[in-house]
Design a protein around this motif. Structure first.
Motif, PDB file in Angstrom:
ATOM      1  N   UNK A 148      -0.989   2.012  -5.414  1.00 11.97           N
ATOM      2  CA  UNK A 148      -0.282   0.957  -4.820  1.00 11.97           C
ATOM      3  C   UNK A 148       0.844   0.457  -5.605  1.00 11.97           C
ATOM      4  N   UNK A 149       1.524  -0.383  -5.158  1.00 12.26           N
ATOM      5  CA  UNK A 149       2.760  -0.905  -5.625  1.00 12.26           C
ATOM      6  C   UNK A 149       2.788  -2.555  -5.913  1.00 12.26           C
ATOM      7  N   UNK A 150       3.140  -2.850  -7.007  1.00  6.86           N
ATOM      8  CA  UNK A 150       3.457  -4.289  -7.308  1.00  6.86           C
ATOM      9  C   UNK A 150       4.650  -4.995  -7.500  1.00  6.86           C
ATOM     10  N   UNK A 151       4.956  -5.738  -6.849  1.00  3.20           N
ATOM     11  CA  UNK A 151       6.326  -6.358  -7.151  1.00  3.20           C
ATOM     12  C   UNK A 151       6.074  -7.603  -7.614  1.00  3.20           C
ATOM     13  N   UNK A 152       6.202  -7.828  -8.926  1.00  2.00           N
ATOM     14  CA  UNK A 152       5.941  -9.211  -9.639  1.00  2.00           C
ATOM     15  C   UNK A 152       7.261 -10.071  -9.534  1.00  2.00           C
ATOM     16  N   UNK A 153       7.115 -11.457  -9.587  1.00  2.00           N
ATOM     17  CA  UNK A 153       7.865 -12.450  -9.489  1.00  2.00           C
ATOM     18  C   UNK A 153       8.624 -12.973 -10.773  1.00  2.00           C
ATOM     19  N   UNK A 154       9.789 -13.289 -10.484  1.00  2.00           N
ATOM     20  CA  UNK A 154      10.476 -13.980 -11.527  1.00  2.00           C
ATOM     21  C   UNK A 154      10.299 -15.431 -11.164  1.00  2.00           C
ATOM     22  N   UNK A 155      10.793 -16.347 -12.052  1.00  2.00           N
ATOM     23  CA  UNK A 155      10.740 -17.809 -11.835  1.00  2.00           C
ATOM     24  C   UNK A 155      11.456 -18.338 -10.440  1.00  2.00           C
ATOM     25  N   UNK A 156      12.831 -18.101 -10.467  1.00  2.00           N
ATOM     26  CA  UNK A 156      13.175 -18.828  -9.275  1.00  2.00           C
ATOM     27  C   UNK A 156      12.826 -18.406  -8.062  1.00  2.00           C
ATOM     28  N   UNK A 157      13.274 -19.122  -6.994  1.00  2.00           N
ATOM     29  CA  UNK A 157      12.931 -18.918  -5.391  1.00  2.00           C
ATOM     30  C   UNK A 157      13.165 -17.444  -5.284  1.00  2.00           C
ATOM     31  N   UNK A 210       0.853  -1.133  -0.101  1.00  2.00           N
ATOM     32  CA  UNK A 210       0.050   0.226  -0.087  1.00  2.00           C
ATOM     33  C   UNK A 210       0.937   1.307  -0.054  1.00  2.00           C
ATOM     34  N   UNK A 211       1.838   1.144   0.468  1.00  2.00           N
ATOM     35  CA  UNK A 211       2.713   2.415   0.896  1.00  2.00           C
ATOM     36  C   UNK A 211       4.199   2.280   0.404  1.00  2.00           C
ATOM     37  N   UNK A 249      13.604   4.421  -9.518  1.00  2.00           N
ATOM     38  CA  UNK A 249      13.118   3.746 -10.554  1.00  2.00           C
ATOM     39  C   UNK A 249      12.433   2.466 -10.478  1.00  2.00           C
ATOM     40  N   UNK A 250      12.992   1.702  -9.400  1.00  2.00           N
ATOM     41  CA  UNK A 250      12.187   0.576  -9.141  1.00  2.00           C
ATOM     42  C   UNK A 250      10.738   0.511  -8.564  1.00  2.00           C
ATOM     43  N   UNK A 251      10.602   1.641  -7.580  1.00  2.00           N
ATOM     44  CA  UNK A 251       9.542   2.029  -7.000  1.00  2.00           C
ATOM     45  C   UNK A 251       8.496   2.563  -8.052  1.00  2.00           C
ATOM     46  N   UNK A 252       9.080   3.312  -9.053  1.00  2.00           N
ATOM     47  CA  UNK A 252       8.126   3.756 -10.000  1.00  2.00           C
ATOM     48  C   UNK A 252       7.775   2.640 -10.784  1.00  2.00           C
ATOM     49  N   UNK A 253       8.456   1.767 -11.199  1.00  2.00           N
ATOM     50  CA  UNK A 253       8.082   0.616 -11.894  1.00  2.00           C
ATOM     51  C   UNK A 253       6.828  -0.087 -11.343  1.00  2.00           C
ATOM     52  N   UNK A 254       7.243  -0.414 -10.035  1.00  2.00           N
ATOM     53  CA  UNK A 254       6.200  -1.242  -9.177  1.00  2.00           C
ATOM     54  C   UNK A 254       4.839  -0.334  -9.141  1.00  2.00           C
ATOM     55  N   UNK A 255       4.700   1.041  -9.167  1.00  2.00           N
ATOM     56  CA  UNK A 255       3.712   1.862  -9.280  1.00  2.00           C
ATOM     57  C   UNK A 255       2.985   1.534 -10.386  1.00  2.00           C
TER      58      UNK A 255
END
Length: 672
Positions: A210-219, A182-183, A193-199
């Motif tokens: 809000x802010x979204x952290x997408x997942x890559x394939x590995x753990x 949320x914040x 830049x990473x925060x802007x990309x998440x937004x």
């Protein structure tokens, strides 16, 4: 309008006519391709002349071109741009393609002709081709009785369906598991830049503000290196490791368990103890026992190194280190001990400079290649870029496509595919693509890569070179069509140029000032290479040994609790160390359940033996020189599968491979 796959493309190098291809073209193209291929096979069987190399083996190599054209495009798109329409076609066509392959390799009359081909007097590549076809028929079940072949067909169709289902479920669950916060304060430690990309990602997913952290394939997720908020790190890690294991419609672990059971049954039908024996029967590794011997030789010292690293992390953290803490505190130790801050390097790794002044520059120095962007040609997605690759004398070699950004329709990870495979028989040259999953920067901002993304860019281009340099007669042997435990080797070798002095000084420049990455920082990066190898080797071995555990199950095994099995398998292998989970857990182990690496994930470290030994050769022989590049190209990269891969390695290296350079590289030399 005629289907764009019906005839060879008239574009340069037969690049598929992507501007004309619509989703609705794929299914009819597959159906037509299957019909035409079967008709060609029937013509081979009906040939009145006795079976010969030309009228049987070469005829089989020439057959199925229309089907091959559509398949090469479609299965790249099913990974790189998997829309709902593409997924629907894949669900329908995958089991039909499995049945089609069975109709060829279980055809008794065709097998009889292949078996009757006389190979005396043939050149070495042709004789090898005839032998390879015989072996493929036998491995496919051509010698089984009718009842066994009937069950084999059922198994192949069901496994094809389940593999497609696993991949599609995983893509949906990976998108659904992305971490929403949320914040912006919860993302402290990430760059602006990473925060802007998440937004931007959150807004695109319907969560403005809000802010979204997408997942890559590995753990392990890249943001874990930088996030200062421990709770955010925990949530991101758990989102990653729980993919596919949640009790929802996209659960994948039950699909994985079903696939393992069916693979075990199929292996038994074909005369093998388990699927791992079947899968490794045609690899460069001499036996399944030899694979286990190598992995077990590495597991104990690697785990010991990981625990020693954990003690150092806990000294810095002041508390026990959990899996979601590891990357964060590992970077702190790296920074304190070696004065290396990987996050601070990103301004020096701008994508175009990495490509043009790094990856392409190294290929020019080694092989004389030049790269010319073709903006007049179109890829399968607007983000795809295309380069024409030319030899030192200006003659044409092939096309290279680059698809670098992540998107919801793209699978995680990185890979290379071919759209056109080189062969003298077909008069074709290679058209290859590299796929990565780099976060798209905010509009107007440069694309800055992480250190690992730079390594991945060099790695995947090694696969591209393997395809581009192919110089074989027959399509079956082209480019990367080599055993799984050899295919990663050329790409791993190409990683060495990432920090080679002449290369890194050419591309690693600050995107704003043009200042070169200081030599002292490069020296520190080289010095810091062994830090974290305990973690890296342990997480890799966890995945490789988990893969073998799933595929060494005896026929008839019922798996009631896949996660309990996974836990026990890691414990039995000696790599059940909670702060270092396997690189892939069952729920998102796409390599082995939807990617062709079943019982072959060991291949990366098996290939690394060859890679590490080759790096030593380049260093001993003068490094980045045209002479060295030509030797590697001539003896190995150009050969495809037209010769035995280990013979090609010996021709290049002058001897069989030694494991010692690998042990030294991974910090295991004194402990093995």
């Amino acid at each position: 309008m005629s289907n764009p796959f019906q005839n060879p493309s008239t574009l340069p190098f037969q690049l598929p006519p992507f501007a004309q291809i619509r989703e609705e073209d794929f299914l009819p193209a597959f159906e037509t391709g299957i019909r035409e291929h079967l008709a060609e096979i029937e013509a081979i069987i009906a040939e009145p002349e006795p079976a010969s190399f030309d009228n049987t083996i070469v005829a089989m190599e020439r057959a199925g071109q229309a089907l091959r054209r559509v398949a090469l495009v479609f299965f790249n798109n099913s990974s790189a741009h998997s829309t709902e329409g593409i997924q629907a076609v894949e669900t329908e066509i995958a089991p039909r393609l499995a049945a089609h392959e069975d109709n060829i390799y279980l055809n008794a009359a065709l097998f009889a002709r292949v078996n009757a081909v006389e190979t005396s007097g043939l050149d070495a590549e042709s004789a090898r081709l005839a032998d390879e076809y015989r072996q493929r028929f036998v491995r496919a079940g051509a010698q089984l009785d009718d009842a066994a072949q009937h069950r084999l067909r059922e198994l192949n169709g069901e496994l094809s369906r389940l593999s497609t289902e696993f991949g599609q479920r995983l893509l949906r669950d990976t998108n659904a598991s992305a971490l929403l916060v949320d914040d912006a304060s919860e993302l402290d430690g990430l760059s602006a830049d990473d925060i802007a990309s998440a937004a931007d990602a959150a807004g695109a997913a319907g969560h403005p503000g809000q802010y979204l952290l997408t997942l890559i394939l590995p753990t392990s997720q890249p943001a874990l290196e930088s996030l200062t908020n421990r709770e955010t790190r925990r949530r991101l890690h758990e989102a990653s490791v729980n993919r596919g294991s949640r009790d929802n419609a996209d659960n994948t672990i039950r699909v994985a368990a079903e696939m393992a059971a069916l693979r075990a049954e199929r292996a038994s039908l074909l005369g093998f103890t388990n699927h791992a024996e079947l899968a490794t029967d045609d690899q460069t590794a001499p036996s399944l026992d030899a694979i286990h011997e190598m992995l077990e030789r590495l597991a104990q010292p690697a785990a010991r190194n990981a625990r020693a690293e954990a003690e150092q992390l806990e000294d810095v953290a002041g508390h026990p280190v959990e899996a979601w803490d590891w990357s964060f505190y590992s970077e702190k130790v790296r920074s304190e001990r070696y004065d290396v801050d990987l996050a601070a390097l990103r301004p020096y790794f701008e994508l175009d400079r990495v490509l043009n002044d790094g990856v392409f520059f190294a290929a020019n120095k080694l092989y004389g290649l030049t790269f010319h962007e073709r903006e007049d040609l179109q890829g399968y997605h607007p983000e795809v870029r295309i380069w024409e690759v030319r030899e030192e004398d200006g003659s044409e070699l092939g096309l290279f496509l680059g698809d670098y950004y992540t998107r919801d329709t793209k699978n995680g990870g990185a890979w290379m595919n071919s759209f056109v495979e080189q062969s003298r028989l077909g008069g074709t040259r290679a058209v290859v693509v590299n796929n990565l999953n780099v976060s798209r920067p905010p509009a107007g901002e440069p694309t800055l890569l992480t250190f690992d993304e730079v390594r991945t860019t060099f790695h995947e281009f090694g696969h591209a070179l393997h395809g581009l340099f192919s110089d074989v007669t027959y399509p079956l042997f082209s480019g990367t069509s080599v055993p799984r435990d050899f295919v990663e080797y050329p790409s791993q070798v190409n990683e060495m140029w990432m920090l080679w002095p002449e290369v890194v000084s050419n591309y690693a420049r600050h995107h704003q000032t043009g200042e070169a990455l200081p030599q002292e920082m490069i020296d520190k990066l080289v010095a810091a290479r062994k830090w974290g190898e305990g973690f890296a080797t342990t997480e890799y071995l966890g995945a490789a040994l988990l893969d073998l555990a799933w595929h060494e199950l005896p026929p008839g095994t019922t798996m009631e609790d896949p996660l309990a099995f996974e836990k026990q398998a890691l414990h039995d292998a000696g790599v059940d160390y909670a702060p270092v989970p396997p690189r892939y857990r069952t729920g998102y182990f796409k390599h082995i359940f939807a990617g062709g690496y079943s019982a072959a994930y060991y291949a990366y470290i098996w290939s690394e033996v060859l890679d590490a030994d080759s790096v030593e050769w380049f260093k001993e022989s003068g490094g980045l020189t045209r002479e060295n590049g030509e030797h590697f190209r001539r003896e190995l990269l150009s050969r495809g599968y037209s010769v035995d891969p280990l013979d090609a390695f010996a021709a290049f290296r002058g001897r069989a491979a030694s494991i010692d350079p690998l042990l030294e590289r991974r910090g295991l030399a004194e402990q093995s």
